[in-house]
Write an enzyme that holds these catalytic residues in place. Structure first.
Site, PDB file in Angstrom:
ATOM      1  N   ASP A  69       1.742  -0.933  11.756  1.00 43.95           N
ATOM      2  CA  ASP A  69       1.850  -2.397  12.400  1.00 43.95           C
ATOM      3  C   ASP A  69       3.007  -3.087  12.279  1.00 43.95           C
ATOM      4  O   ASP A  69       2.940  -4.281  11.897  1.00 43.95           O
ATOM      5  CB  ASP A  69       0.243  -2.979  11.725  1.00 43.95           C
ATOM      6  CG  ASP A  69       0.728  -3.176  10.151  1.00 43.95           C
ATOM      7  OD1 ASP A  69       1.686  -2.370   9.593  1.00 43.95           O
ATOM      8  OD2 ASP A  69      -0.096  -3.775   9.387  1.00 43.95           O
ATOM      9  N   ASP A  99       4.870  -5.193   6.182  1.00 43.93           N
ATOM     10  CA  ASP A  99       5.292  -6.376   6.470  1.00 43.93           C
ATOM     11  C   ASP A  99       5.496  -7.563   5.336  1.00 43.93           C
ATOM     12  O   ASP A  99       6.392  -8.324   5.434  1.00 43.93           O
ATOM     13  CB  ASP A  99       4.710  -6.899   7.929  1.00 43.93           C
ATOM     14  CG  ASP A  99       3.247  -7.107   7.589  1.00 43.93           C
ATOM     15  OD1 ASP A  99       2.744  -6.387   6.449  1.00 43.93           O
ATOM     16  OD2 ASP A  99       2.687  -7.601   8.309  1.00 43.93           O
ATOM     17  N   ARG A 135       1.245  -4.695  -5.724  1.00 45.40           N
ATOM     18  CA  ARG A 135       1.202  -5.931  -5.034  1.00 45.40           C
ATOM     19  C   ARG A 135       1.587  -6.954  -6.000  1.00 45.40           C
ATOM     20  O   ARG A 135       0.939  -6.913  -7.157  1.00 45.40           O
ATOM     21  CB  ARG A 135      -0.170  -6.355  -4.529  1.00 45.40           C
ATOM     22  CG  ARG A 135      -0.397  -5.070  -3.347  1.00 45.40           C
ATOM     23  CD  ARG A 135      -1.555  -5.279  -2.494  1.00 45.40           C
ATOM     24  NE  ARG A 135      -2.016  -4.274  -1.910  1.00 45.40           N
ATOM     25  CZ  ARG A 135      -1.740  -3.810  -0.626  1.00 45.40           C
ATOM     26  NH1 ARG A 135      -0.553  -4.387   0.221  1.00 45.40           N
ATOM     27  NH2 ARG A 135      -2.492  -2.669   0.063  1.00 45.40           N
ATOM     28  N   THR A 150       4.418   2.354   5.698  1.00 47.64           N
ATOM     29  CA  THR A 150       2.969   1.745   5.538  1.00 47.64           C
ATOM     30  C   THR A 150       1.983   2.905   6.416  1.00 47.64           C
ATOM     31  O   THR A 150       2.545   3.196   7.703  1.00 47.64           O
ATOM     32  CB  THR A 150       2.467   0.619   6.127  1.00 47.64           C
ATOM     33  OG1 THR A 150       1.241   0.163   5.974  1.00 47.64           O
ATOM     34  CG2 THR A 150       3.470   0.023   7.281  1.00 47.64           C
ATOM     35  N   ASP A 152      -0.095   1.895   8.295  1.00 51.06           N
ATOM     36  CA  ASP A 152      -0.832   1.335   9.456  1.00 51.06           C
ATOM     37  C   ASP A 152      -0.105   1.233  10.656  1.00 51.06           C
ATOM     38  O   ASP A 152      -0.670   0.973  11.755  1.00 51.06           O
ATOM     39  CB  ASP A 152      -1.195  -0.221   8.876  1.00 51.06           C
ATOM     40  CG  ASP A 152      -2.010  -0.265   7.772  1.00 51.06           C
ATOM     41  OD1 ASP A 152      -3.138   0.712   7.797  1.00 51.06           O
ATOM     42  OD2 ASP A 152      -2.157  -1.427   7.104  1.00 51.06           O
ATOM     43  N   ARG A 157      -7.036  -2.851   9.023  1.00 49.66           N
ATOM     44  CA  ARG A 157      -7.745  -4.313   9.204  1.00 49.66           C
ATOM     45  C   ARG A 157      -7.286  -5.000  10.237  1.00 49.66           C
ATOM     46  O   ARG A 157      -8.123  -5.763  10.747  1.00 49.66           O
ATOM     47  CB  ARG A 157      -7.480  -5.042   7.872  1.00 49.66           C
ATOM     48  CG  ARG A 157      -8.248  -4.622   6.606  1.00 49.66           C
ATOM     49  CD  ARG A 157      -8.481  -5.581   5.479  1.00 49.66           C
ATOM     50  NE  ARG A 157      -9.380  -5.059   4.740  1.00 49.66           N
ATOM     51  CZ  ARG A 157      -9.211  -4.364   3.854  1.00 49.66           C
ATOM     52  NH1 ARG A 157      -7.839  -4.039   3.444  1.00 49.66           N
ATOM     53  NH2 ARG A 157     -10.032  -3.796   2.831  1.00 49.66           N
ATOM     54  N   GLY A 210       0.828  -1.367  -0.145  1.00 47.30           N
ATOM     55  CA  GLY A 210       0.003   0.122  -0.096  1.00 47.30           C
ATOM     56  C   GLY A 210       0.987   1.354   0.015  1.00 47.30           C
ATOM     57  O   GLY A 210       1.946   1.299   0.668  1.00 47.30           O
TER      58      GLY A 210
HETATM   59  P1  ATP Z   1       0.765  -2.706   3.298  1.00 44.39           P
HETATM   60  O1  ATP Z   1       1.185  -3.066   4.942  1.00 44.39           O
HETATM   61  O2  ATP Z   1       0.607  -1.190   2.959  1.00 44.39           O
HETATM   62  O3  ATP Z   1      -0.435  -3.670   3.031  1.00 44.39           O
HETATM   63  P2  ATP Z   1       2.739  -4.497   2.652  1.00 44.39           P
HETATM   64  O4  ATP Z   1       4.245  -4.608   2.125  1.00 44.39           O
HETATM   65  O5  ATP Z   1       2.551  -5.327   3.747  1.00 44.39           O
HETATM   66  O6  ATP Z   1       2.145  -3.229   2.689  1.00 44.39           O
HETATM   67  P3  ATP Z   1       1.552  -6.836   0.722  1.00 44.39           P
HETATM   68  O7  ATP Z   1       0.720  -6.721  -0.262  1.00 44.39           O
HETATM   69  O8  ATP Z   1       1.246  -7.664   2.058  1.00 44.39           O
HETATM   70  O9  ATP Z   1       1.847  -5.263   1.223  1.00 44.39           O
HETATM   71  O10 ATP Z   1       2.949  -7.090   0.449  1.00 44.39           O
HETATM   72  C1  ATP Z   1       3.722  -6.651  -0.791  1.00 44.39           C
HETATM   73  C2  ATP Z   1       4.246  -7.440  -1.908  1.00 44.39           C
HETATM   74  O11 ATP Z   1       5.210  -8.392  -1.088  1.00 44.39           O
HETATM   75  C3  ATP Z   1       3.416  -8.559  -2.137  1.00 44.39           C
HETATM   76  O12 ATP Z   1       2.392  -8.186  -3.341  1.00 44.39           O
HETATM   77  C4  ATP Z   1       4.107  -9.703  -2.820  1.00 44.39           C
HETATM   78  O13 ATP Z   1       4.727  -9.314  -4.060  1.00 44.39           O
HETATM   79  C5  ATP Z   1       5.195  -9.546  -1.598  1.00 44.39           C
HETATM   80  N1  ATP Z   1       5.202 -10.529  -0.747  1.00 44.39           N
HETATM   81  C6  ATP Z   1       4.376 -10.684   0.492  1.00 44.39           C
HETATM   82  N2  ATP Z   1       4.363 -11.754   1.163  1.00 44.39           N
HETATM   83  C7  ATP Z   1       5.158 -12.499   0.296  1.00 44.39           C
HETATM   84  C8  ATP Z   1       5.641 -13.983   0.468  1.00 44.39           C
HETATM   85  N3  ATP Z   1       5.339 -14.603   1.675  1.00 44.39           N
HETATM   86  N4  ATP Z   1       6.466 -14.221  -0.339  1.00 44.39           N
HETATM   87  C9  ATP Z   1       6.858 -13.705  -1.362  1.00 44.39           C
HETATM   88  N5  ATP Z   1       6.647 -12.407  -1.747  1.00 44.39           N
HETATM   89  C10 ATP Z   1       5.766 -11.747  -0.668  1.00 44.39           C
END
Ligand code: ATP
Length: 328
Positions: free
Chosen positions: A134, A107, A76, A130, A132, A176, A15
């Site tokens: 979190d 994360d 993503r 992020t 959040d 969330r 995000g």
């Molecule tokens: P936000 O907290 O704003 O949602 P985020 O970094 O947690 O941000 P995610 O969509 O959970 O957002 O993760 C970003 C990207 O990281 C995913 O679209 C994916 O490409 C990669 N990713 C997340 N988890 C994994 C995993 N277990 N293995 C490989 N790639 C991953």
């Protein structure tokens, strides 16, 4: 001996959050300062997989510190979850001469980085970006402070109309799995109730609290609801429930939605992004890898991805008590 770092890549993932541009700027400028080439990958991991990148110098990031969003775009990437996708990403990084990466995201982004760094000899450093807040391993994530201020501003405006019409507003904010935005904006905006994922306060308590508000002669009521509130009803169902049980209330719902991600970053987020990203570049140049940087007790600190991802960033439940006292 660790390989010499001559080129550092940077991307923003997950995000989007205000302050990501300040973070990109800090990486590009720190690279220029240390005479290291900087490459920006578009759309997070997807840009790494597709080899979609640009060379960045100190001037490529002029005037972006104040801009919301991310000039490198965010995404993503389902492909990066597969070994084939990660292999393509590693191939493109090698072709572009990238020796190490700065990953700016949440994360999920760190989880992807952790897996990638176990599979390939490309050091990565995670920077928490992020709204959040979190993530364990930092007291604050980039974007959170700006989002809070955006929410406060919106709630203040809703309060004006709520008190003009003696209305009760349910205001849904992002979060969330984490109630940081709801809890802090709720206290900051003087909400009558705050519903967060970490605490199931129950419907009875909500009704009691609203009755108490009415009895005390309040002219308006605001209930801040986190998206992931555990009470088991979404914000519209909550509003219906209260309308059925407390017919004296004129109930309205506002979902703040994506406006919470936008806007010019606050000074706090710009400074945080600058501090964390200069450190990320310096850590890579010092041979450090596979850690996240964060702000702990106002000091820049590193935490291993393992610890960061297995830990939880606890909300301050004391704020619920403060809110209770002050909503009397
Ligand atoms: P936000 O907290 O704003 O949602 P985020 O970094 O947690 O941000 P995610 O969509 O959970 O957002 O993760 C970003 C990207 O990281 C995913 O679209 C994916 O490409 C990669 N990713 C997340 N988890 C994994 C995993 N277990 N293995 C490989 N790639 C991953």
């Amino acid at each position: 001996m660790a390989k010499e770092i001559r080129t550092i890549g940077v991307m923003t993932s997950g995000g989007d959050a205000p302050g990501m541009n300040a973070a990109i700027r800090a990486v590009a400028r720190a690279c220029a300062y240390y005479n290291v080439k900087c490459i920006g990958f578009y759309r997070g991991y997807q840009g790494m997989i597709e080899g979609d990148y640009c060379v960045m110098n100190a001037r490529s990031v002029r005037n972006i510190i104040s801009q919301g969003g991310t000039i490198l775009k965010s995404a993503r990437s389902e492909d990066f979850r597969t070994p084939e996708g990660r292999k393509k990403a590693a191939t493109h990084l090698t072709e572009a001469g990238v020796d190490a990466m700065v990953l700016i995201g949440g994360d999920g982004t760190f989880r992807g980085g952790q897996i990638f760094s176990q599979e390939y000899e490309i050091p990565v450093i995670g920077v928490p970006g992020t709204i959040d807040n979190d993530i364990a391993g930092t007291n604050f994530t980039i974007g959170y402070d700006t989002a809070l201020n955006t929410v406060i501003d919106a709630i203040d405006k809703i309060r004006d109309t709520a008190s003009s019409h003696n209305r009760l507003f349910f205001i849904e904010v992002m979060g969330r799995d984490a109630g940081f935005i709801a809890l802090n904006s709720g206290v900051g905006a003087g909400a009558e109730e705050i519903l967060i994922p970490e605490e199931d306060l129950g419907l009875d308590r909500l009704l009691e609290s609203l009755k108490r508000s009415k009895r005390s002669g309040k002219s308006s009521s605001i209930v801040v609801v986190s998206e992931g509130d555990k009470i088991g009803k979404n914000v519209y169902q909550l509003a219906d429930y209260v309308t059925e049980n407390l017919p004296d209330y004129d109930v309205r719902v506002t979902v703040l939605g994506h406006m919470q991600r936008g806007g010019s970053p606050s000074c706090f987020d710009r400074t945080l992004a600058s501090r964390l990203c200069v450190k990320a570049v310096e850590l890579l140049l010092d041979g450090e890898k596979n850690v996240m940087v964060g702000l702990i007790n106002n000091k820049v600190a590193t935490t291993s991805f393992d610890d960061g991802l297995s830990g939880t960033h606890e909300i301050n439940k004391e704020l619920l008590r403060i809110s209770d006292i002050l909503s009397t």
